[in-house]
Design a protein around this motif. Structure first.
Motif, PDB file in Angstrom:
ATOM      1  N   GLY A  91       0.791  -1.254   0.053  1.00 16.86           N
ATOM      2  CA  GLY A  91       0.016  -0.070  -0.122  1.00 16.86           C
ATOM      3  C   GLY A  91       0.815   1.221   0.283  1.00 16.86           C
ATOM      4  N   PRO A  92       0.323   2.459   0.102  1.00 19.46           N
ATOM      5  CA  PRO A  92       0.994   3.688   0.257  1.00 19.46           C
ATOM      6  C   PRO A  92       1.901   3.712   1.169  1.00 19.46           C
ATOM      7  CG  PRO A  92      -1.364   4.079   0.173  1.00 19.46           C
ATOM      8  CD  PRO A  92      -1.258   2.578   0.408  1.00 19.46           C
ATOM      9  N   GLY A  93       3.107   4.029   0.982  1.00 17.75           N
ATOM     10  CA  GLY A  93       4.361   4.207   1.985  1.00 17.75           C
ATOM     11  C   GLY A  93       4.174   5.740   2.541  1.00 17.75           C
ATOM     12  N   PRO A  94       4.867   5.506   3.720  1.00 13.80           N
ATOM     13  CA  PRO A  94       5.014   6.657   4.602  1.00 13.80           C
ATOM     14  C   PRO A  94       5.808   8.115   3.957  1.00 13.80           C
ATOM     15  CG  PRO A  94       6.289   5.290   5.551  1.00 13.80           C
ATOM     16  CD  PRO A  94       5.748   4.777   4.339  1.00 13.80           C
ATOM     17  N   LEU A  95       6.441   7.705   3.022  1.00 15.27           N
ATOM     18  CA  LEU A  95       7.092   8.835   2.275  1.00 15.27           C
ATOM     19  C   LEU A  95       6.679   9.009   0.892  1.00 15.27           C
ATOM     20  CD1 LEU A  95      10.943   8.340   3.932  1.00 15.27           C
ATOM     21  CD2 LEU A  95       8.855   9.996   4.527  1.00 15.27           C
ATOM     22  N   GLY A  96       5.541   8.486   0.647  1.00 17.42           N
ATOM     23  CA  GLY A  96       5.172   8.211  -0.831  1.00 17.42           C
ATOM     24  C   GLY A  96       5.600   7.118  -1.630  1.00 17.42           C
ATOM     25  N   GLY A  97       5.038   6.751  -2.701  1.00 19.46           N
ATOM     26  CA  GLY A  97       5.485   5.539  -3.466  1.00 19.46           C
ATOM     27  C   GLY A  97       4.655   4.434  -2.718  1.00 19.46           C
ATOM     28  N   THR A  98       4.983   3.163  -3.315  1.00 23.04           N
ATOM     29  CA  THR A  98       4.258   1.858  -2.753  1.00 23.04           C
ATOM     30  C   THR A  98       5.255   1.295  -1.748  1.00 23.04           C
ATOM     31  OG1 THR A  98       2.943   1.676  -4.751  1.00 23.04           O
ATOM     32  CG2 THR A  98       3.368  -0.392  -3.289  1.00 23.04           C
ATOM     33  N   SER A  99       4.728   0.840  -0.643  1.00 20.34           N
ATOM     34  CA  SER A  99       5.523  -0.257   0.171  1.00 20.34           C
ATOM     35  C   SER A  99       4.987  -1.634   0.273  1.00 20.34           C
ATOM     36  CB  SER A  99       5.382   0.374   1.650  1.00 20.34           C
ATOM     37  OG  SER A  99       6.016   1.829   1.464  1.00 20.34           O
ATOM     38  N   GLU A 100       5.826  -2.343   0.605  1.00 22.69           N
ATOM     39  CA  GLU A 100       5.255  -3.830   0.824  1.00 22.69           C
ATOM     40  C   GLU A 100       5.801  -4.277   2.034  1.00 22.69           C
ATOM     41  OE1 GLU A 100       5.446  -6.661  -2.542  1.00 22.69           O
ATOM     42  OE2 GLU A 100       6.517  -5.276  -3.495  1.00 22.69           O
ATOM     43  N   LEU A 101       5.133  -5.188   2.824  1.00 21.54           N
ATOM     44  CA  LEU A 101       5.240  -5.713   3.921  1.00 21.54           C
ATOM     45  C   LEU A 101       5.130  -7.214   3.956  1.00 21.54           C
ATOM     46  CD1 LEU A 101       5.693  -5.477   7.296  1.00 21.54           C
ATOM     47  CD2 LEU A 101       3.299  -4.858   7.533  1.00 21.54           C
ATOM     48  N   LEU A 167       7.607 -17.514  19.826  1.00 22.74           N
ATOM     49  CA  LEU A 167       7.859 -17.933  18.421  1.00 22.74           C
ATOM     50  C   LEU A 167       8.513 -16.628  17.804  1.00 22.74           C
ATOM     51  CD1 LEU A 167       4.495 -19.562  17.419  1.00 22.74           C
ATOM     52  CD2 LEU A 167       6.666 -20.857  17.410  1.00 22.74           C
ATOM     53  N   TRP A 168       9.297 -16.685  16.521  1.00 26.77           N
ATOM     54  CA  TRP A 168       9.832 -15.700  16.106  1.00 26.77           C
ATOM     55  C   TRP A 168       8.894 -14.849  15.131  1.00 26.77           C
ATOM     56  CZ3 TRP A 168      13.892 -14.071  17.909  1.00 26.77           C
ATOM     57  CH2 TRP A 168      14.998 -14.841  18.362  1.00 26.77           C
ATOM     58  N   LEU A 169       8.844 -13.473  15.403  1.00 24.73           N
ATOM     59  CA  LEU A 169       7.943 -12.585  14.641  1.00 24.73           C
ATOM     60  C   LEU A 169       8.795 -11.496  13.820  1.00 24.73           C
ATOM     61  CD1 LEU A 169       5.535 -11.230  13.463  1.00 24.73           C
ATOM     62  CD2 LEU A 169       5.400  -9.961  15.995  1.00 24.73           C
ATOM     63  N   TRP A 170       8.740 -11.804  12.409  1.00 24.58           N
ATOM     64  CA  TRP A 170       9.539 -10.979  11.513  1.00 24.58           C
ATOM     65  C   TRP A 170       8.783  -9.968  10.871  1.00 24.58           C
ATOM     66  CZ3 TRP A 170      14.921 -12.179  10.382  1.00 24.58           C
ATOM     67  CH2 TRP A 170      15.381 -13.463  10.582  1.00 24.58           C
ATOM     68  N   ALA A 171       9.372  -8.661  10.445  1.00 20.54           N
ATOM     69  CA  ALA A 171       8.660  -7.745   9.584  1.00 20.54           C
ATOM     70  C   ALA A 171       9.537  -7.361   8.741  1.00 20.54           C
ATOM     71  CB  ALA A 171       7.826  -6.650  10.689  1.00 20.54           C
ATOM     72  N   VAL A 172       9.313  -7.513   7.393  1.00 21.12           N
ATOM     73  CA  VAL A 172      10.517  -7.134   6.437  1.00 21.12           C
ATOM     74  C   VAL A 172       9.724  -6.096   5.362  1.00 21.12           C
ATOM     75  CG1 VAL A 172      11.815  -7.993   4.588  1.00 21.12           C
ATOM     76  CG2 VAL A 172      11.257  -9.408   6.458  1.00 21.12           C
ATOM     77  N   VAL A 173      10.133  -4.996   5.465  1.00 19.30           N
ATOM     78  CA  VAL A 173       9.629  -3.861   4.576  1.00 19.30           C
ATOM     79  C   VAL A 173      10.413  -3.554   3.533  1.00 19.30           C
ATOM     80  CG1 VAL A 173       8.336  -1.684   4.899  1.00 19.30           C
ATOM     81  CG2 VAL A 173       8.629  -3.103   6.921  1.00 19.30           C
ATOM     82  N   TRP A 174       9.759  -3.214   2.395  1.00 13.65           N
ATOM     83  CA  TRP A 174      10.499  -2.631   1.136  1.00 13.65           C
ATOM     84  C   TRP A 174       9.743  -1.284   0.904  1.00 13.65           C
ATOM     85  CZ3 TRP A 174       9.585  -7.964   1.634  1.00 13.65           C
ATOM     86  CH2 TRP A 174      10.556  -8.632   1.507  1.00 13.65           C
ATOM     87  N   PRO A 175      10.186  -0.237   0.328  1.00 15.46           N
ATOM     88  CA  PRO A 175      11.870  -0.004   0.552  1.00 15.46           C
ATOM     89  C   PRO A 175      12.390   0.071   1.973  1.00 15.46           C
ATOM     90  CG  PRO A 175      10.941   1.946  -0.347  1.00 15.46           C
ATOM     91  CD  PRO A 175       9.763   0.968  -0.286  1.00 15.46           C
ATOM     92  N   GLU A 176      13.642   0.204   1.855  1.00 13.44           N
ATOM     93  CA  GLU A 176      14.125   0.365   3.313  1.00 13.44           C
ATOM     94  C   GLU A 176      13.384   1.698   4.055  1.00 13.44           C
ATOM     95  OE1 GLU A 176      16.657   2.058   6.228  1.00 13.44           O
ATOM     96  OE2 GLU A 176      16.327   2.870   4.450  1.00 13.44           O
ATOM     97  N   GLN A 177      13.293   2.876   3.340  1.00 12.78           N
ATOM     98  CA  GLN A 177      12.848   4.037   4.028  1.00 12.78           C
ATOM     99  C   GLN A 177      11.394   3.766   4.520  1.00 12.78           C
ATOM    100  OE1 GLN A 177      13.865   3.561   1.001  1.00 12.78           O
ATOM    101  NE2 GLN A 177      14.878   5.587   0.327  1.00 12.78           N
TER     102      GLN A 177
END
Length: 213
Positions: A91-101, A167-177
């Motif tokens: 969805g929309p990223g915090p700094l614009g553009g599209t983010s993925e999680l 259990l492990w909980l991971w959050a991986v976000v693209w892009p880094e920003q």
């Protein structure tokens, strides 16, 4: 990951249990919990994973404004049940553009989260400085859950990890920003506990990140 089971740690082909081994085998990593083929995102695909898994199926709920569910995967088989799950949203990223999680829940040693994080696995412990305050926090089924920044990852993503329910909980976000998302204290729901409201889940196109981190 699409088409046939694969290794959670490297994405390579795996050999099914047979005469000489009672578990799935990767030529590089030995016995593994295989990642099952990924199907297009839908309520039905969630139901399949929820039916099989032994670990949480984490999703931000409600989804942030403008965000879509973009896929789900799990590692395990019919005999052992799911030992890791991965849910993708965009969805929309915090700094614009599209983010993925991608949110991953897994047992120790499975290695799926490390694969999406882009680090040598299988677990995030060596890459976190837990002696310092956590950089992010989520509410996982109503419980404040600290997440620490994971170091050593590729520069195109931000990675956080912690422990939820043993259990492990991971959050991986693209892009880094877009890692700024993790400072907003996301509210996570285990989809195993979701009710009829899941039928209203907005679905987007299948995430390529889920197929190939």
């Amino acid at each position: 990951m699409r088409g046939e089971p694969s290794c959670p740690k490297c994405g390579g082909r795996v050999r099914a249990p047979g005469l000489f081994a009672d578990s799935w085998q990767c030529a590089v990593h030995g016995a593994v919990h295989p990642v099952q083929p990924v199907v297009p995102p839908s309520v039905d695909s969630i139901a399949v994973v929820v039916h099989h898994t032994q670990v949480p199926v984490w999703m931000p709920w409600p989804l942030p404004v403008g965000w879509l569910f973009t896929g789900i995967a799990y590692a395990g088989d019919d005999r052992t049940g799911g030992r890791a799950t991965a849910v993708a949203c965009s969805g929309p990223g915090p700094l614009g553009g599209t983010s993925e999680l991608i949110l991953i829940a897994e047992e120790i040693g499975v290695g799926l989260g490390a694969r999406y994080a882009g680090i040598d696995g299988p677990d995030p412990g060596p890459y976190m400085t837990v002696e310092k305050p956590a950089e992010a926090k989520v509410l996982a089924v109503g419980r404040p859950t600290p997440l620490w920044h994971v170091s050593g990852t590729p520069g195109d993503r931000a990675v956080f990890a912690g422990e939820a329910g043993g259990l492990w909980l991971w959050a991986v976000v693209w892009p880094e920003q877009a890692g700024l998302l993790m400072y907003e204290e996301l509210v996570l729901t285990d989809l195993r506990d979701a009710g009829a409201e899941i039928e209203l889940l907005p679905c987007g196109a299948l995430s390529r990140r889920l197929l190939q981190p």
